[in-house]
Motif scaffolding. Structure first.
Motif, short mmCIF file in Angstrom:
data_model
loop_
_atom_site.label_atom_id
_atom_site.label_comp_id
_atom_site.label_asym_id
_atom_site.label_seq_id
_atom_site.Cartn_x
_atom_site.Cartn_y
_atom_site.Cartn_z
N GLU A 77 91.07 77.00 48.67
CA GLU A 77 91.73 75.68 48.73
C GLU A 77 91.43 74.86 47.47
OE1 GLU A 77 90.29 74.03 52.45
OE2 GLU A 77 92.22 74.50 53.41
N ARG A 78 90.18 74.89 47.00
CA ARG A 78 89.85 74.17 45.77
C ARG A 78 90.62 74.75 44.58
NH1 ARG A 78 84.79 74.54 48.00
NH2 ARG A 78 84.00 76.08 46.51
N ALA A 79 90.74 76.06 44.54
CA ALA A 79 91.49 76.70 43.45
C ALA A 79 92.96 76.27 43.51
CB ALA A 79 91.36 78.21 43.55
N ALA A 80 93.54 76.27 44.69
CA ALA A 80 94.95 75.88 44.84
C ALA A 80 95.18 74.43 44.43
CB ALA A 80 95.41 76.11 46.27
N ALA A 81 94.17 73.60 44.62
CA ALA A 81 94.28 72.18 44.28
C ALA A 81 93.86 71.91 42.84
CB ALA A 81 93.42 71.36 45.24
N GLY A 82 93.49 72.96 42.10
CA GLY A 82 93.07 72.78 40.72
C GLY A 82 91.68 72.20 40.58
N ARG A 83 90.85 72.37 41.60
CA ARG A 83 89.50 71.81 41.59
C ARG A 83 88.40 72.88 41.54
NH1 ARG A 83 91.21 69.48 46.39
NH2 ARG A 83 89.30 70.26 47.30
N LEU A 84 88.76 74.09 41.16
CA LEU A 84 87.76 75.15 41.06
C LEU A 84 87.03 75.00 39.73
CD1 LEU A 84 86.81 77.62 42.70
CD2 LEU A 84 88.28 79.00 41.24
N SER A 85 85.72 74.93 39.78
CA SER A 85 84.94 74.73 38.56
C SER A 85 84.74 76.04 37.80
CB SER A 85 83.58 74.11 38.90
OG SER A 85 82.75 75.07 39.53
N LEU A 86 84.39 75.89 36.55
CA LEU A 86 84.07 77.05 35.73
C LEU A 86 82.88 77.81 36.32
CD1 LEU A 86 84.41 78.75 33.15
CD2 LEU A 86 82.97 77.07 31.97
N ALA A 87 81.88 77.07 36.79
CA ALA A 87 80.70 77.70 37.40
C ALA A 87 81.08 78.51 38.64
CB ALA A 87 79.66 76.65 37.76
N GLU A 88 81.99 77.99 39.45
CA GLU A 88 82.43 78.72 40.65
C GLU A 88 83.20 79.99 40.27
OE1 GLU A 88 83.09 75.39 44.08
OE2 GLU A 88 84.48 75.34 42.37
N THR A 89 84.04 79.87 39.26
CA THR A 89 84.81 81.03 38.80
C THR A 89 83.87 82.13 38.31
OG1 THR A 89 86.66 79.60 38.18
CG2 THR A 89 86.58 81.79 37.16
N VAL A 90 82.91 81.75 37.48
CA VAL A 90 81.96 82.73 36.94
C VAL A 90 81.12 83.34 38.07
CG1 VAL A 90 79.94 83.03 35.44
CG2 VAL A 90 81.93 81.74 34.64
N ALA A 91 80.71 82.53 39.04
CA ALA A 91 79.93 83.05 40.16
C ALA A 91 80.73 84.08 40.95
CB ALA A 91 79.48 81.92 41.07
#
Length: 104
Positions: free
Chosen positions: A45-59
């Motif tokens: 949901e955060r990704a769809a809303a454009g709220r996914l952080s770089l740290a979350e993506t890397v994790a």
């Protein structure tokens, strides 16, 4: 070095320091990612809303690396994603998020 990603298995390639790293959203990988990041549904949901952080993506990427090479550290993965930008990270991220939603 890992073999090429197999899209049938829900895998994606990510280039790090000029080498292909295979990402696979296996059950174990997703459980580990969820343990660190919280609900995977909320992550999507955060990704769809454009709220996914770089740290979350890397994790997420870190937990999904298959046959992690000795040279690959989480810091190196993060630096590679940051250096190449979101354009490089978006295709494999889309594959992983699609697998989280669709399952196998």
């Amino acid at each position: 070095m890992s073999a090429a990603a197999n899209p049938v298995r829900g895998e994606a390639d990510l280039r790090v320091n000029g080498e292909a790293v295979v990402l696979r959203p296996s059950f174990a990988a997703l459980v580990a990612a969820e343990g660190e990041l919280g609900s995977l549904f909320e992550l999507v949901e955060r990704a769809a809303a454009g709220r996914l952080s770089l740290a979350e993506t890397v994790a997420l990427f870190w937990h999904c690396v298959v046959d992690r090479p000795d040279w690959l550290t989480r810091a190196a993965l993060g630096e590679a994603v940051a250096a190449r930008g979101l354009a490089m990270a978006t295709p494999p991220l889309r594959v992983l998020l699609g697998q989280i939603l669709a399952g196998r």
